[in-house]
Design a protein around this motif. Structure first.
Motif, short mmCIF file in Angstrom:
data_model
loop_
_atom_site.label_atom_id
_atom_site.label_comp_id
_atom_site.label_asym_id
_atom_site.label_seq_id
_atom_site.Cartn_x
_atom_site.Cartn_y
_atom_site.Cartn_z
N VAL A 3 20.77 15.59 69.46
CA VAL A 3 22.06 16.28 69.57
C VAL A 3 22.86 15.60 70.67
O VAL A 3 22.33 15.34 71.76
N THR A 4 24.12 15.29 70.39
CA THR A 4 24.97 14.63 71.40
C THR A 4 25.38 15.63 72.47
O THR A 4 25.16 16.84 72.34
N GLU A 5 26.00 15.13 73.53
CA GLU A 5 26.49 15.99 74.60
C GLU A 5 27.50 17.01 74.09
O GLU A 5 27.64 18.10 74.65
N LYS A 6 28.21 16.67 73.02
CA LYS A 6 29.20 17.57 72.43
C LYS A 6 28.57 18.54 71.44
O LYS A 6 29.26 19.33 70.80
N GLY A 7 27.25 18.49 71.26
CA GLY A 7 26.57 19.38 70.33
C GLY A 7 26.61 18.90 68.89
O GLY A 7 26.37 19.66 67.96
N GLN A 8 26.89 17.63 68.68
CA GLN A 8 27.03 17.08 67.34
C GLN A 8 25.74 16.46 66.85
O GLN A 8 24.98 15.88 67.62
#
Length: 87
Positions: A3-8
């Motif tokens: 999961v990316t820092e942006k929640g993606q």
């Protein structure tokens, strides 16, 4: 899957294909017993018409002047094959 820092995250292609999720599709999220459920949101008739009109407007702005004057119905009629094309 990370999961990316942006929640993606990226939905794997085989799952997108199986669920009929295409670019521009709407999805909803739900939490069920600690599991995150992603579901494709069906578009109603009014939503489809609105999306078609928005797409036609985007196309018209990129076309020559005669095409800019056409509404979505005229553009669809122009794009549909004529009887002569089937002969």
């Amino acid at each position: 899957m990370q999961v990316t820092e942006k929640g993606q995250v990226t939905i794997p292609k085989r799952l997108r294909d199986a669920a009929g999720i295409l670019p521009g599709s709407q999805v909803s999220f739900a939490l069920e017993g600690g599991k995150i459920i992603i579901q494709k949101v069906s578009m109603g008739t009014d939503d489809r018409r609105k999306a078609l009109r928005a797409a036609a407007k985007r196309v018209r702005t990129s076309l020559d002047k005669p095409f800019r004057q056409m509404d979505s119905e005229a553009i669809m009629a122009f794009l549909r094959p004529s009887d002569e094309d089937h002969a």
